[in-house]
Design an enzyme around this catalytic site. Structure first.
Site, PDB file in Angstrom:
ATOM      1  N   THR A 100     -26.943  28.842  37.189  1.00 41.66           N
ATOM      2  CA  THR A 100     -28.247  27.961  37.081  1.00 41.66           C
ATOM      3  C   THR A 100     -29.193  27.817  38.051  1.00 41.66           C
ATOM      4  O   THR A 100     -30.111  27.117  37.744  1.00 41.66           O
ATOM      5  CB  THR A 100     -27.507  26.873  36.188  1.00 41.66           C
ATOM      6  OG1 THR A 100     -26.849  26.838  34.830  1.00 41.66           O
ATOM      7  CG2 THR A 100     -28.554  25.610  35.569  1.00 41.66           C
ATOM      8  N   THR A 175     -21.927  27.151  37.110  1.00 38.70           N
ATOM      9  CA  THR A 175     -21.289  25.835  37.158  1.00 38.70           C
ATOM     10  C   THR A 175     -19.805  26.327  35.736  1.00 38.70           C
ATOM     11  O   THR A 175     -18.552  26.029  36.372  1.00 38.70           O
ATOM     12  CB  THR A 175     -21.611  24.793  36.755  1.00 38.70           C
ATOM     13  OG1 THR A 175     -22.427  24.939  35.396  1.00 38.70           O
ATOM     14  CG2 THR A 175     -22.432  24.743  37.588  1.00 38.70           C
ATOM     15  N   ASP A 176     -19.747  26.822  35.201  1.00 36.84           N
ATOM     16  CA  ASP A 176     -18.583  27.266  33.845  1.00 36.84           C
ATOM     17  C   ASP A 176     -17.521  27.616  34.506  1.00 36.84           C
ATOM     18  O   ASP A 176     -16.901  27.476  33.956  1.00 36.84           O
ATOM     19  CB  ASP A 176     -19.757  28.484  32.255  1.00 36.84           C
ATOM     20  CG  ASP A 176     -20.240  27.923  32.196  1.00 36.84           C
ATOM     21  OD1 ASP A 176     -20.619  26.143  32.045  1.00 36.84           O
ATOM     22  OD2 ASP A 176     -21.114  28.828  31.066  1.00 36.84           O
ATOM     23  N   LYS A 254     -13.834  21.703  36.562  1.00 31.19           N
ATOM     24  CA  LYS A 254     -15.202  21.162  34.870  1.00 31.19           C
ATOM     25  C   LYS A 254     -15.027  20.452  34.419  1.00 31.19           C
ATOM     26  O   LYS A 254     -14.225  21.249  33.134  1.00 31.19           O
ATOM     27  CB  LYS A 254     -16.282  22.401  34.644  1.00 31.19           C
ATOM     28  CG  LYS A 254     -17.398  22.137  33.968  1.00 31.19           C
ATOM     29  CD  LYS A 254     -18.511  23.164  33.888  1.00 31.19           C
ATOM     30  CE  LYS A 254     -19.633  22.660  33.354  1.00 31.19           C
ATOM     31  NZ  LYS A 254     -20.230  24.087  33.441  1.00 31.19           N
TER      32      LYS A 254
END
Lengths: 442, 442
Positions: A100, A175-176, A254
């Site tokens: 992202t 980020t995942d 996360k």
């Protein structure tokens, strides 16, 4: 494709993707940017991007009315950044891998995808060049949900190459699976002597609420100012835009699907607060930079699996891994490290399958499904039973980190005893013997 | 058995299990209660229970010295509780199913096991009878790591039977899978009209730090005073012994392996604070008790699985479930609901396996690996691709709850469309559309 009904509605008002439109349906109003339909199949809902940046689908209804508020003003921007080399600043490689942080919405094709060049990142946050001379390297570009161990290996190699020439490394990533990659790099580069900082964004860089700018800026500050020789993640500390946390790459997860402060330290504190004005507040011990010579050690055994245990799980699932020649399994066990063993029906007991796996030389380790806290096989008889079988209790190591470490360890050990010993050895800060109450839900 | 070396050391000082001993080794001292060795194999470590209640193993060393501090004073206690029926109080059934709350350390056999009769619980917390007339029911006794869907069904039946005669139900259970059972009961008893409160203990009842007393007391207070018609969990709110939280049975998770405040609300607030003096502070909306007639609806389809996704997962794993005739799968997906689809190697892409599962009529739902936050398929193209395949995005429902719900839904629906609709319908408070920042890491 949009369905016939929707296509007709949109054609009437001559709306193109990217136009700002209004939908009225059953007494409710929706305003947003018209997005293209999903790539496959027919969509009977109009997809619009709301002001908060999220997309919604408003499903077709004969009574629905659509009107045009404003034609799109969006166009592709040309960006040109001039980078002047300054001898007084740190030399930092910015390794861009996608995600992202390097994405923006493309109103022609719809959705967010990796479009932005890393150069554009710098134009987004010009302050970062005040802290460091940045050179951009792009070994590959992939959304992080699709990153696999071979990508970790390639990234480790690219990082190692840059390490030799630079003072510090910043890696941008989705980020995942950012925390999985941070763990992989923590093991794959030995004798680390400089900072490797991973950063990312939860909201794409063209959104008002983007976290990209602060995350990049704080990463540059930490990379150029902090004498740390660890792989860490630098992300928003809270939901305001005021500072970031620097988090150990093996003790972070996360924990929220969308919040900007999604990355949290687990069973430890953050290493530091990093403020955009250059201030760094140290919160816990870290490994200092040194004159060690870093070593690339990115061998990885892919025949490893992470299996989350749940009530009613069938022991056949473990047999599948045994039959397929897996070399090691991390089971996400309940509580202090328990799995079903004294069940009403035999098929739900994992005892025999775990025994068989271990007899065949497969490493079986337990990690905590609770995420927080440490395992302890001594408290309950079911724990001692597993220990007796040869299960390794991985204390407070995160299940995700245990999986990544296991693949790395199996590529480096000669036998099961060495595997067990390495899995319990604190190689990259993955264990913390002194968990405090403060660290729970930090 | 203890190894020869250790047996000799212990024989010299005439130590029996339960005696308080001191071990000196390499300049360090350890004091604690001598515990029996693990049941299987030879133990070359002396296991002692430290004052903090935890067991440790001190491994043998030729230089080690062992001395006896005090002989065991432990003996089995006789307990007799007289229960007087008081017409003015609520009638509460205390359904005991096993777990730490009904456990104590047995120094003859070692470890913690389910020994305590529920009657003894009341002798432990005599105050609970001030709030309610309690009658004890024991449908089965099983440590919670070994509870399976058939136990949920039996417990639902036993609970339903008591519901008809009582004002409220308290269920004691192990902590490991307490939240799975709470979810199961939330779906298996329809039109619930009274409180069903599950409680447990993280530290066994004979330990100084036990949480059993406060948890039981607060459960009795909530059961007798609160007009709630939900399945909830009542456990320590923090690490002091001052009050408990009442937590919705479908929005709660064990988040710490050992802390007394391990049970946390996820994507919601606690329903209430419950204080041992009888005070109840309501923190969020709840379903009020009513004149509805409760209905037992405990049918369950066991062919469901929860699969946690990780980088490098092999798509074959999904094929295993397809081949085995599973009816539904919950995938714990990354971020907003993504799984590997555009991977370097084809074997790591789950696209084709998910497509095949759906084509064969298997329900595939995504739940959040981050636990906190909600899924959203519209933000990234990989989400929209999954939506197009027919994957159901289970918003902010916990993965564990999604699994339990899916087994229940599949036993009640006639076709895949009905399954999808029921999975997205808010049946027992499993969805929360308005997640706030405050609810993250509460």
């Amino acid at each position: 494709m949009y369905s016939k009904n929707i296509s007709e509605l949109l054609a009437k008002i001559n709306a193109n993707y990217g136009d700002f439109i209004k939908i009225e349906k059953s007494g409710r109003h929706y305003e947003g940017i018209l997005m293209p339909p999903p790539e496959i199949g027919d969509s009977d809902a109009i997809i619009i991007k709301l002001k908060n940046g999220y997309n919604i689908g408003v499903s077709y209804d004969a009574s629905m009315a659509v009107s045009l508020i404003e034609k799109s003003k969006w166009k592709k921007k040309e960006t040109k950044v001039k980078l002047n080399f300054d001898k007084k600043k740190s030399d930092v490689a910015l390794i861009s891998t996608g995600g992202t942080i390097t994405s923006k919405v493309d109103y022609e094709t719809g959705g967010v995808s990796s479009l932005m060049k890393a150069e554009e990142l710098i134009s987004l946050v010009p302050e970062i060049v005040e802290w460091a001379n940045l050179e951009i390297v792009t070994p590959f570009s992939r959304m992080s949900e699709s990153i696999s161990p071979k990508d970790w290996q390639q990234l480790a190699k690219a990082t190692f190459k840059e390490l030799k020439k630079r003072d510090a490394i910043i890696i941008t990533h989705g980020t995942d699976t950012l925390h999985y990659t941070a763990a992989a790099l923590s093991f794959m580069i030995r004798n680390l002597n400089k900072p490797i900082i991973l950063t990312a964004a939860q909201r794409s860089s063209d959104r008002g609420s983007t976290d990209a700018a602060l995350n990049l800026l704080c990463s540059s500050i930490a990379a150029s100012k902090l004498d740390i020789a660890e792989v860490s993640i630098c992300m928003h500390a809270n939901i305001s835009d005021d500072f970031c946390y620097l988090l150990r790459g093996t003790k972070v997860r996360k924990m929220h699907s969308s919040a900007r402060n999604a990355f949290r330290p687990i069973n430890t504190l953050p290493i530091a607060e990093v403020w955009p004005d250059g201030k760094i507040n140290i919160l816990s011990d870290y490994k200092k930079s040194s004159d060690l010579e870093a070593k690339l050690d990115n061998k990885y055994e892919e025949k490893v699996a992470l299996v989350k245990i749940y009530p009613g799980i069938n022991s056949d699932v473990l047999d599948y891994y045994i039959d397929r020649g897996y070399k090691g399994l991390i089971l996400e066990a309940f509580g202090l490290g328990h799995v079903p063993t004294e069940t009403r029906e035999k098929k739900h007991s994992l005892y025999n399958s775990i025994k068989m796996a271990i007899e065949r030389g497969i490493f079986v380790g337990f990690a905590a499904q609770t995420l927080y806290g440490s395992l302890n096989p001594y408290v309950y008889s079911s724990g001692r039973k597993m220990l007796d079988l040869g299960v390794v209790y991985l204390k407070d190591m995160l299940p995700e980190v245990a999986l990544v470490k296991l693949g790395w360890v199996l590529a480096h050990s000669k036998n099961i005893e060495e595997t067990k010993a390495l899995m319990l050895k604190n190689i990259a800060g993955e264990f913390n013997d002194k968990i405090t109450a403060e660290q729970f839900l930090y």
